[in-house]
Write an enzyme that holds these catalytic residues in place. Structure first.
Site, mmCIF file in Angstrom:
data_model
loop_
_atom_site.group_PDB
_atom_site.id
_atom_site.type_symbol
_atom_site.label_atom_id
_atom_site.label_comp_id
_atom_site.label_asym_id
_atom_site.label_seq_id
_atom_site.Cartn_x
_atom_site.Cartn_y
_atom_site.Cartn_z
ATOM 1 N N GLU A 1 32.531 39.400 27.134
ATOM 2 C CA GLU A 1 33.304 40.361 27.935
ATOM 3 C C GLU A 1 34.297 39.600 28.795
ATOM 4 O OE1 GLU A 1 32.956 40.432 31.377
ATOM 5 O OE2 GLU A 1 31.323 38.980 31.491
ATOM 6 N N ARG B 1 37.029 42.150 34.791
ATOM 7 C CA ARG B 1 37.171 41.736 36.187
ATOM 8 C C ARG B 1 36.478 42.763 37.060
ATOM 9 N NH1 ARG B 1 43.405 41.929 36.309
ATOM 10 N NH2 ARG B 1 42.756 43.597 34.928
ATOM 11 N N CYS C 1 31.588 34.688 37.953
ATOM 12 C CA CYS C 1 31.949 34.031 36.689
ATOM 13 C C CYS C 1 32.553 32.636 36.845
ATOM 14 C CB CYS C 1 32.916 34.909 35.908
ATOM 15 S SG CYS C 1 32.123 36.372 35.273
HETATM 16 C C1 UDX Z 1 36.790 36.890 36.168
HETATM 17 C C2 UDX Z 1 37.714 36.975 34.946
HETATM 18 O O1 UDX Z 1 39.020 37.396 35.366
HETATM 19 C C3 UDX Z 1 37.138 37.927 33.923
HETATM 20 O O2 UDX Z 1 37.965 37.957 32.773
HETATM 21 C C4 UDX Z 1 35.743 37.421 33.558
HETATM 22 O O3 UDX Z 1 35.128 38.221 32.591
HETATM 23 C C5 UDX Z 1 34.874 37.347 34.803
HETATM 24 O O4 UDX Z 1 35.494 36.507 35.756
HETATM 25 P P1 UDX Z 1 36.316 38.341 38.347
HETATM 26 O O5 UDX Z 1 35.409 37.224 38.748
HETATM 27 O O6 UDX Z 1 35.825 39.733 38.474
HETATM 28 O O7 UDX Z 1 36.766 38.153 36.820
HETATM 29 O O8 UDX Z 1 37.618 38.264 39.247
HETATM 30 P P2 UDX Z 1 39.102 37.659 39.158
HETATM 31 O O9 UDX Z 1 40.038 38.742 39.489
HETATM 32 O O10 UDX Z 1 39.349 36.926 37.918
HETATM 33 O O11 UDX Z 1 39.073 36.648 40.393
HETATM 34 C C6 UDX Z 1 38.156 35.569 40.451
HETATM 35 C C7 UDX Z 1 38.366 34.751 41.701
HETATM 36 O O12 UDX Z 1 39.604 34.050 41.662
HETATM 37 C C8 UDX Z 1 38.423 35.577 42.993
HETATM 38 O O13 UDX Z 1 37.733 34.874 44.006
HETATM 39 C C9 UDX Z 1 39.902 35.685 43.300
HETATM 40 O O14 UDX Z 1 40.166 35.875 44.671
HETATM 41 C C10 UDX Z 1 40.380 34.334 42.814
HETATM 42 N N1 UDX Z 1 41.799 34.341 42.421
HETATM 43 C C11 UDX Z 1 42.225 35.064 41.348
HETATM 44 C C12 UDX Z 1 42.721 33.545 43.133
HETATM 45 O O15 UDX Z 1 42.355 32.867 44.115
HETATM 46 N N2 UDX Z 1 44.014 33.519 42.712
HETATM 47 C C13 UDX Z 1 44.459 34.226 41.636
HETATM 48 O O16 UDX Z 1 45.656 34.124 41.327
HETATM 49 C C14 UDX Z 1 43.543 35.022 40.930
#
Ligand code: UDX
Length: 438
Positions: free
Chosen positions: A151, A154, A263
């Site tokens: 999967e 997000r 993740c």
């Molecule tokens: C992530 C992946 O995007 C998803 O495809 C996977 O299945 C699970 O892990 P998620 O953990 O829900 O999803 O959140 P995501 O929006 O990807 O953000 C992860 C972390 O990175 C957060 O702490 C967010 O604040 C941080 N982030 C994200 C940044 O610091 N900068 C960015 O540009 C994007």
């Protein structure tokens, strides 16, 4: 099509509910009696926008059921998904597969006809073959194929990601399994979505590679932000200018206090372990992890410096505790690393979060006080830290905030505001990677 989802955690619940929305007959199974009882009444244990409506609708129509009885659910299933947890094993960062293997064994003794057993949990490359071995050993007469269907959901936009994904990745070994998987995903909302078939191992690795690559983009921009601050460059312009190159792309180049969640932190560590298991060195992902720790540490320094080098006795209001907005998930949230040393050094921390307080209370130092109202949290504060970019914090009444506070320090760890706007409003404004900040 009859689908069984083993595990009603985040992934299992979202996937089960969405497959029922596609028209499959889905039974979500979990060993946790209480959870299943609550789910049968439509009570959702996590905060995920839109999930409650889909569950309620499909419970009513009978497309979705919840049960604790894997055996009777599995007997009639065409497809059984394993969506149990794969936490980091304490001490070494390996993904702990005990729940996956236990599920495989139980499934082996429950199926009564040809069934495709699909791994949805995030598992190291090679796990599907191990699941296959376990099932063959437990039940030599079992008629089955294994598949891998990672999967890419997000948190906070999981329903949208499931209904309209960029791609669906499926690892299979037989034509029969491929056809069944294909028909499961044959639904109007996915008509234009590439369904990418490959072998089991590649599908497993695609998941880790994707998460590690996205984490790399974040650590890359976070590391560069330190140089931006020293040189007077603006990291937003740098990211935008880079992102205009289609080969790079603008997404996941947003600076912040470090990535967190269920993740990226876990999957990067697990991938490093897999390299080591195969006696291969890995440099990039190790650096990504290291930079992420550095970033969180540098946030502590930034806060401390803004308070004149000593936070003891200072009142700090924190806006946002979860690792990202639109979730109540506190797993590996940067707040868990950044706030405890401040409390330990004698700061008085007053926190607000729209959804995460219940979880945060169990994980953060007891001395932290929680407030249901943003401005109440800011009452008498020397400094405000914007930790998570919830919408509620994006358009704050700055004058009201300023009047509530005792001091005028505003630390924007998500670069939500414009420095000029904040300085004009009378704040001492600190953000990340935008000119000469510390
Ligand atoms: C992530 C992946 O995007 C998803 O495809 C996977 O299945 C699970 O892990 P998620 O953990 O829900 O999803 O959140 P995501 O929006 O990807 O953000 C992860 C972390 O990175 C957060 O702490 C967010 O604040 C941080 N982030 C994200 C940044 O610091 N900068 C960015 O540009 C994007």
């Amino acid at each position: 099509m009859k689908v069984v989802m083993v595990g009603t955690g985040y992934v299992g619940l979202v996937s089960g509910a969405c497959f029922s929305e596609f028209g499959a007959e889905v039974i979500c199974v979990d060993k946790d009696d209480k959870k299943i009882k609550a789910l049968k009444e439509g009570k959702i244990p996590i905060y995920e926008p839109g999930l409650d409506e889909i569950v309620e609708k499909n419970l009513k129509s009978g497309h979705l059921e919840f049960s604790t009885d894997l055996k009777s659910a599995a007997e009639k299933a065409d497809l059984i998904f394993i969506a149990v947890g794969t936490p980091s094993r304490r001490g070494d960062g390996h993904a702990d597969l005990k729940y996956v293997f236990a599920a495989a064994e139980e499934i082996a003794n429950s199926i009564s006809k040809y069934t495709v057993i699909v791994n949805k949990s995030t598992v190291p490359v090679g796990t599907a073959q191990k699941v296959k071995d376990i099932i063959e050993k437990s039940n030599p007469n079992a008629d089955f194929d294994v598949a891998s269907n990672p999967e890419f959901l997000r948190e906070g936009s999981a329903i949208e990601d499931f209904m309209r994904p960029d791609r669906v990745v499926i690892g299979v070994e037989s034509k029969k399994a491929k056809e069944i998987m294909k028909s499961l995903y044959q639904t109007p909302s996915l008509i234009k979505t590439p369904i990418f078939f490959t072998n089991l191992e590649s599908a497993e690795l695609i998941k880790y590679a994707s998460n590690a690559f996205l984490a790399t983009k974040i650590s890359f921009i976070n590391e560069l932000s330190m140089l931006s601050e020293k040189t007077g460059a603006d990291i937003h312009s740098v990211a935008e200018g880079m992102g205009l190159d289609n080969r790079i792309g603008a997404k996941f180049l947003q600076v912040g206090p470090g990535y967190g969640g269920s993740c990226f932190p876990k999957d990067t560590l697990a991938l490093i372990q897999t390299f080591e298991d195969f006696e291969l060195d890995n440099k990039i992902i190790k650096s990504v992890v290291e930079i992420n720790s550095m970033q969180k540490e540098s946030m502590i320094k930034k806060i401390r410096n803004s308070l004149g080098g000593d936070e003891s006795g200072k009142v700090i209001a924190v806006f946002g505790l979860t690792f990202k907005p639109e979730t109540d998930d506190m797993r590996d949230a940067p707040s868990l690393t950044i706030l405890p040393p401040l409390v330990e050094a004698g700061a008085i921390v007053r926190a607000h979060d729209p959804e995460g307080i219940e979880q945060a209370q169990t994980l953060l130092p007891k001395a932290i006080e929680y407030f249901p109202d943003i401005f109440e949290a800011a009452d008498g504060a020397d400094a405000v830290i914007l930790m998570t970019e919830w919408n509620q914090y994006k358009d704050l009444d700055l004058q009201l905030l300023k009047n509530k506070m005792k001091g005028k320090i505003f630390l924007d760890l998500r670069n939500v505001y414009e420095p000029n706007e904040m300085n004009n409003a009378g704040f001492d404004y600190y953000c990340i990677g935008r000119g000469h900040n510390f």
